[in-house]
Scaffold this motif. Structure first.
Motif, PDB file in Angstrom:
ATOM      1  N   LYS A  72       0.816  -1.223   0.000  1.00  0.00           N
ATOM      2  CA  LYS A  72       0.000   0.000   0.000  1.00  0.00           C
ATOM      3  C   LYS A  72       0.844   1.265   0.000  1.00  0.00           C
ATOM      4  O   LYS A  72       0.373   2.342  -0.381  1.00  0.00           O
ATOM      5  N   HIS A  73       2.094   1.165   0.447  1.00  0.00           N
ATOM      6  CA  HIS A  73       2.938   2.354   0.577  1.00  0.00           C
ATOM      7  C   HIS A  73       3.687   2.698  -0.709  1.00  0.00           C
ATOM      8  O   HIS A  73       4.370   3.729  -0.755  1.00  0.00           O
ATOM      9  N   LYS A  74       3.586   1.855  -1.738  1.00  0.00           N
ATOM     10  CA  LYS A  74       4.228   2.177  -3.011  1.00  0.00           C
ATOM     11  C   LYS A  74       3.690   3.509  -3.522  1.00  0.00           C
ATOM     12  O   LYS A  74       2.489   3.777  -3.474  1.00  0.00           O
ATOM     13  N   GLY A  75       4.592   4.348  -4.034  1.00  0.00           N
ATOM     14  CA  GLY A  75       4.166   5.632  -4.573  1.00  0.00           C
ATOM     15  C   GLY A  75       3.999   6.713  -3.530  1.00  0.00           C
ATOM     16  O   GLY A  75       3.597   7.828  -3.859  1.00  0.00           O
ATOM     17  N   THR A  76       4.295   6.409  -2.252  1.00  0.00           N
ATOM     18  CA  THR A  76       4.227   7.425  -1.199  1.00  0.00           C
ATOM     19  C   THR A  76       5.625   7.636  -0.616  1.00  0.00           C
ATOM     20  O   THR A  76       6.543   6.856  -0.865  1.00  0.00           O
ATOM     21  N   PHE A  77       5.760   8.663   0.210  1.00  0.00           N
ATOM     22  CA  PHE A  77       7.072   8.919   0.821  1.00  0.00           C
ATOM     23  C   PHE A  77       7.483   7.788   1.757  1.00  0.00           C
ATOM     24  O   PHE A  77       8.675   7.611   2.049  1.00  0.00           O
ATOM     25  N   VAL A  78       6.517   6.997   2.221  1.00  0.00           N
ATOM     26  CA  VAL A  78       6.816   5.906   3.149  1.00  0.00           C
ATOM     27  C   VAL A  78       7.685   4.841   2.482  1.00  0.00           C
ATOM     28  O   VAL A  78       8.531   4.220   3.131  1.00  0.00           O
ATOM     29  N   TRP A  79       7.502   4.623   1.188  1.00  0.00           N
ATOM     30  CA  TRP A  79       8.146   3.504   0.484  1.00  0.00           C
ATOM     31  C   TRP A  79       9.663   3.503   0.655  1.00  0.00           C
ATOM     32  O   TRP A  79      10.280   2.445   0.818  1.00  0.00           O
ATOM     33  N   ASP A  80      10.277   4.670   0.635  1.00  0.00           N
ATOM     34  CA  ASP A  80      11.735   4.752   0.718  1.00  0.00           C
ATOM     35  C   ASP A  80      12.228   5.224   2.082  1.00  0.00           C
ATOM     36  O   ASP A  80      13.423   5.499   2.251  1.00  0.00           O
ATOM     37  N   LYS A  81      11.344   5.311   3.069  1.00  0.00           N
ATOM     38  CA  LYS A  81      11.788   5.687   4.414  1.00  0.00           C
ATOM     39  C   LYS A  81      12.113   4.427   5.205  1.00  0.00           C
ATOM     40  O   LYS A  81      11.758   3.313   4.825  1.00  0.00           O
ATOM     41  N   PRO A 279       2.917   8.183  10.506  1.00  0.00           N
ATOM     42  CA  PRO A 279       4.049   7.793   9.647  1.00  0.00           C
ATOM     43  C   PRO A 279       5.382   8.386  10.080  1.00  0.00           C
ATOM     44  O   PRO A 279       6.429   7.765   9.873  1.00  0.00           O
ATOM     45  N   ARG A 280       5.382   9.560  10.691  1.00  0.00           N
ATOM     46  CA  ARG A 280       6.648  10.208  11.057  1.00  0.00           C
ATOM     47  C   ARG A 280       7.179   9.722  12.403  1.00  0.00           C
ATOM     48  O   ARG A 280       8.236  10.162  12.849  1.00  0.00           O
ATOM     49  N   ASP A 281       6.470   8.818  13.079  1.00  0.00           N
ATOM     50  CA  ASP A 281       6.901   8.350  14.392  1.00  0.00           C
ATOM     51  C   ASP A 281       7.970   7.274  14.282  1.00  0.00           C
ATOM     52  O   ASP A 281       7.997   6.484  13.335  1.00  0.00           O
ATOM     53  N   THR A 282       8.838   7.236  15.297  1.00  0.00           N
ATOM     54  CA  THR A 282       9.711   6.098  15.543  1.00  0.00           C
ATOM     55  C   THR A 282       9.195   5.412  16.793  1.00  0.00           C
ATOM     56  O   THR A 282       9.055   6.046  17.848  1.00  0.00           O
ATOM     57  N   TYR A 283       8.917   4.131  16.668  1.00  0.00           N
ATOM     58  CA  TYR A 283       8.104   3.410  17.653  1.00  0.00           C
ATOM     59  C   TYR A 283       8.850   2.186  18.151  1.00  0.00           C
ATOM     60  O   TYR A 283       9.436   1.437  17.364  1.00  0.00           O
ATOM     61  N   PHE A 284       8.840   1.979  19.465  1.00  0.00           N
ATOM     62  CA  PHE A 284       9.499   0.824  20.070  1.00  0.00           C
ATOM     63  C   PHE A 284       8.516   0.125  20.990  1.00  0.00           C
ATOM     64  O   PHE A 284       8.023   0.724  21.948  1.00  0.00           O
ATOM     65  N   CYS A 285       8.222  -1.150  20.690  1.00  0.00           N
ATOM     66  CA  CYS A 285       7.352  -1.981  21.517  1.00  0.00           C
ATOM     67  C   CYS A 285       8.177  -3.138  22.050  1.00  0.00           C
ATOM     68  O   CYS A 285       8.832  -3.856  21.287  1.00  0.00           O
ATOM     69  N   MET A 304       1.210  -0.843   8.937  1.00  0.00           N
ATOM     70  CA  MET A 304       0.055  -0.369   8.174  1.00  0.00           C
ATOM     71  C   MET A 304       0.009   1.156   8.160  1.00  0.00           C
ATOM     72  O   MET A 304      -0.343   1.780   7.161  1.00  0.00           O
ATOM     73  N   VAL A 305       0.375   1.775   9.297  1.00  0.00           N
ATOM     74  CA  VAL A 305       0.369   3.233   9.406  1.00  0.00           C
ATOM     75  C   VAL A 305       1.550   3.845   8.659  1.00  0.00           C
ATOM     76  O   VAL A 305       1.454   4.943   8.107  1.00  0.00           O
ATOM     77  N   GLY A 306       2.696   3.128   8.615  1.00  0.00           N
ATOM     78  CA  GLY A 306       3.881   3.646   7.943  1.00  0.00           C
ATOM     79  C   GLY A 306       4.924   4.215   8.877  1.00  0.00           C
ATOM     80  O   GLY A 306       5.781   4.993   8.455  1.00  0.00           O
ATOM     81  N   SER A 307       4.879   3.810  10.161  1.00  0.00           N
ATOM     82  CA  SER A 307       5.864   4.292  11.128  1.00  0.00           C
ATOM     83  C   SER A 307       7.202   3.589  10.934  1.00  0.00           C
ATOM     84  O   SER A 307       7.302   2.577  10.242  1.00  0.00           O
ATOM     85  N   THR A 308       8.237   4.117  11.582  1.00  0.00           N
ATOM     86  CA  THR A 308       9.519   3.422  11.705  1.00  0.00           C
ATOM     87  C   THR A 308       9.471   2.603  12.984  1.00  0.00           C
ATOM     88  O   THR A 308       9.218   3.148  14.062  1.00  0.00           O
ATOM     89  N   VAL A 309       9.715   1.298  12.876  1.00  0.00           N
ATOM     90  CA  VAL A 309       9.534   0.384  13.998  1.00  0.00           C
ATOM     91  C   VAL A 309      10.898  -0.122  14.461  1.00  0.00           C
ATOM     92  O   VAL A 309      11.681  -0.655  13.670  1.00  0.00           O
ATOM     93  N   VAL A 310      11.168   0.040  15.756  1.00  0.00           N
ATOM     94  CA  VAL A 310      12.386  -0.487  16.363  1.00  0.00           C
ATOM     95  C   VAL A 310      12.057  -1.847  16.966  1.00  0.00           C
ATOM     96  O   VAL A 310      11.115  -1.979  17.749  1.00  0.00           O
ATOM     97  N   VAL A 311      12.818  -2.868  16.599  1.00  0.00           N
ATOM     98  CA  VAL A 311      12.657  -4.209  17.157  1.00  0.00           C
ATOM     99  C   VAL A 311      13.974  -4.618  17.795  1.00  0.00           C
ATOM    100  O   VAL A 311      15.025  -4.579  17.149  1.00  0.00           O
ATOM    101  N   TYR A 312      13.900  -5.000  19.065  1.00  0.00           N
ATOM    102  CA  TYR A 312      15.078  -5.448  19.806  1.00  0.00           C
ATOM    103  C   TYR A 312      14.815  -6.870  20.279  1.00  0.00           C
ATOM    104  O   TYR A 312      13.771  -7.158  20.878  1.00  0.00           O
ATOM    105  N   GLU A 313      15.744  -7.789  20.013  1.00  0.00           N
ATOM    106  CA  GLU A 313      15.482  -9.197  20.292  1.00  0.00           C
ATOM    107  C   GLU A 313      15.768  -9.595  21.733  1.00  0.00           C
ATOM    108  O   GLU A 313      15.416 -10.688  22.159  1.00  0.00           O
ATOM    109  N   GLY A 314      16.418  -8.729  22.521  1.00  0.00           N
ATOM    110  CA  GLY A 314      16.821  -9.104  23.877  1.00  0.00           C
ATOM    111  C   GLY A 314      15.914  -8.556  24.954  1.00  0.00           C
ATOM    112  O   GLY A 314      14.901  -7.908  24.693  1.00  0.00           O
ATOM    113  N   GLY A 315      16.280  -8.823  26.203  1.00  0.00           N
ATOM    114  CA  GLY A 315      15.526  -8.344  27.353  1.00  0.00           C
ATOM    115  C   GLY A 315      16.029  -6.999  27.831  1.00  0.00           C
ATOM    116  O   GLY A 315      16.957  -6.416  27.257  1.00  0.00           O
TER     117      GLY A 315
END
Length: 568
Positions: A72-81, A279-285, A304-315
């Motif tokens: 869904k993000h093709k053609g938007t600024f999200v695609w290359d962020k 979309p402009r958020d950087t998010y860590f869960c 789906m929203v287009g945010s930047t998602v931080v994923v950390y595999e450790g505790g």
């Protein structure tokens, strides 16, 4: 009640919010129209004939989940962020744009097809949230294959229950992942589980630590499988299964909660926007995808929203107790989602004041009740120290909202809490806020609605993310599995489970699983829970065997997260 300085000019009164909520839940036609308006914001291949036919949502509609996450993000600024920032426990970092995640997902979809995965076949994931395993989950949805992601904190016996429950065509795992600097050999657990289950399947390996693993007849290396390069989407009916989770009950986890595609995606997209992601958020869960919060608010919603998602595999505690605070500071995270259990530990063991958290807009929590004292500690200490806003002595400090949300795996998303990106009402510390729009929440005592005293929490009308089947519907009411208090202002205070299931550090643990695992090795036992100031609840076992023997069996069979606090 608290209105944080950052929300001073956006807040509405509780009465105004409740008027809005009632407009979406006053009757079934209003509720259906409300959710239909949100479904229209998704990318459908074919539109539905009927928004709700009394059983199915968006009947006749065709959709693909991975298209709504990535394509869904093709053609938007999200695609290359940047879409994903992945940090390992060792501190290595990999960064992917949305277009790169899309390419990785198409590649994984081609590999799954080459392994014989077709529409309706299950894919089971028993691995940490690597970029490749995230892509596998999206790839499964891309080819129309529902998935189940089993948390790696579960032991081999529990995993064998889930293999028997969904009978996967492929199990995706890794050799090992680090925990506090030591490798956790998950592939060995998978081999034992496959043998114990008796289910014929393939095990697709994604190397992580380069550890030698015993070769089994069912083994393949996922990305070494030859394929035709076909990774395009399969558009499925709206009620086609998307993913499964164990229906953990007091007596065991053999049952399955299955969420369908169209309604769940509608609900996920809407609630992700409401809780504040943009979309402009950087998010860590910090909740991993083996749990409903991690599936909805890591794997699907933020992408789906287009945010930047931080994923950390450790505790949170390796190599120091400040690891999560350092991640927030390093990546300038704007929205942070974690659990009260984690914050209880961090409030005692970490030095949050040494880190710059001024970029935070929101601190969100879920998974278990959050006491008022912990809310105040978080608000005063973990929301940044910027003095852009006037200090309000009535609030006792604090800058941005700390919001506690209510979720269950059967509902699929948050269903109560304050909504910074829709209609923000004041926060009442120690509660899960107000019911979300489109969720007809009530508290019942002997079938009668009650206020200001404990009752069983229920939903009195359907919602789009309803599981395909559930025994919790009784006389037209869906029992959520929790006891809570709803006050005169409709603020919800969840007290705990009403079905004998334990809440341990936010994890949903069945006493029946622990008892049956011990019985499997000839140990008769009684299992129950008791309150704990840090973990909310802990398992207690009565057994006629030495405590260390009991603990060893529980850790190996059920998993370390079910380790008994006391063996009598």
């Amino acid at each position: 009640m608290i209105v944080p300085p950052s929300m001073k000019y956006k807040a509405i009164s509780t009465a105004e919010y409740l008027a809005f909520w009632k407009s979406t839940t006053g009757d079934l036609p209003s509720l259906v129209r409300f959710w239909e308006s949100w479904a229209e914001k998704l990318k459908w291949h074919e539109k539905w004939r009927n928004a709700f036919d009394g059983r199915r949502w968006f009947a006749g509609g065709k959709i693909n989940a991975s298209v709504n996450v990535l394509d869904k993000h093709k053609g938007t600024f999200v695609w290359d962020k940047v879409g994903l920032i992945f940090e390992t426990e060792e501190g290595d970092v990999r960064v992917y744009t949305y277009s790169q995640l899309h390419a990785l997902t198409e590649k994984a979809a081609a590999k799954l097809r080459a392994l014989g995965v077709r529409q309706g076949d299950y894919v089971l994931i028993y691995a940490p949230p690597l970029p490749e395993t995230l892509a596998v989950a999206w790839a499964a949805a891309r080819v129309g294959a529902p998935f189940e992601w089993v948390f790696t904190g579960w032991g081999f016996w529990f995993l064998s229950l889930r293999i028997r429950a969904v009978r996967p065509k492929v199990i995706v795992t890794t050799d090992a992942f680090p925990r506090r600097g030591r490798p956790v050999a998950v592939k060995a657990n998978v081999d034992k589980a496959v043998e114990a289950s008796g289910v014929e399947t393939k095990v697709a390996l994604i190397p992580r630590m380069g550890i030698d693993v015993e070769k089994k007849p069912w083994d393949v290396h996922l990305f070494d499988v030859s394929d035709t390069g076909e990774g395009g989407p399969v558009f499925v009916e709206a009620d086609h299964p998307l993913f499964a989770l164990p229906a953990t009950e007091a007596e065991g986890s053999e049952g399955t909660v299955v969420h369908e595609t169209g309604g769940y995606l509608t609900q996920t997209y809407a609630t992700t926007l409401w809780i504040g992601l943009r979309p402009r958020d950087t998010y860590f869960c910090t909740v991993l995808p083996g749990w409903i919060t991690g599936i909805t608010y890591v794997l699907f919603g933020p992408f789906m929203v287009g945010s930047t998602v931080v994923v950390y595999e450790g505790g949170p505690d390796y190599p120091h107790w400040d690891r999560w605070w350092s991640i927030l500071e390093r990546y300038a995270v704007t929205v942070f989602l974690t659990t009260p259990g984690a914050l209880r530990l961090l409030s005692r063991s970490s030095k949050v004041e040494e880190y710059n958290l001024d970029m935070l807009r929101l601190v969100l929590t879920t998974a278990e009740p959050m006491e008022e004292e912990l809310w105040w500690w978080t608000y005063r200490n973990a929301t940044g120290q910027s003095f852009v806003y006037d200090y309000d002595p009535k609030s006792g400090g604090g800058r941005v909202p700390v919001i506690h949300f209510y979720i269950t795996r059967e509902v699929g998303t948050f269903l109560a809490g304050n909504l910074p990106n829709l209609a923000f009402a004041p926060i009442k510390p120690g509660t899960s806020g107000l019911p979300f729009p489109g969720f007809a929440i009530d508290s019942l005592e002997n079938g009668v609605s009650v206020r200001n005293r404990p009752g069983r929490l229920v939903l009195k009308m359907p919602w789009p993310g309803m599981p395909l089947e559930s025994h919790r519907w009784v006389e037209g009411v869906f029992y959520l599995g929790d006891v809570g208090i709803i006050d005169d202002d409709m603020y919800i205070r969840v007290l705990g489970r009403d079905d004998g299931v334990l809440k341990v550090n936010g994890y949903r643990i069945s006493p029946g699983d622990i008892r049956k695992a011990l019985e499997a090795v000839g140990i008769k036992a009684e299992v129950y829970g008791r309150s704990d100031p840090l973990k909310f609840q802990v398992p207690v076992v009565k057994a006629g065997s030495p405590p260390e023997e009991v603990k060893k069996v529980v850790r190996s069979y059920v998993g370390p997260i079910a380790d008994p606090e006391v063996v009598q």
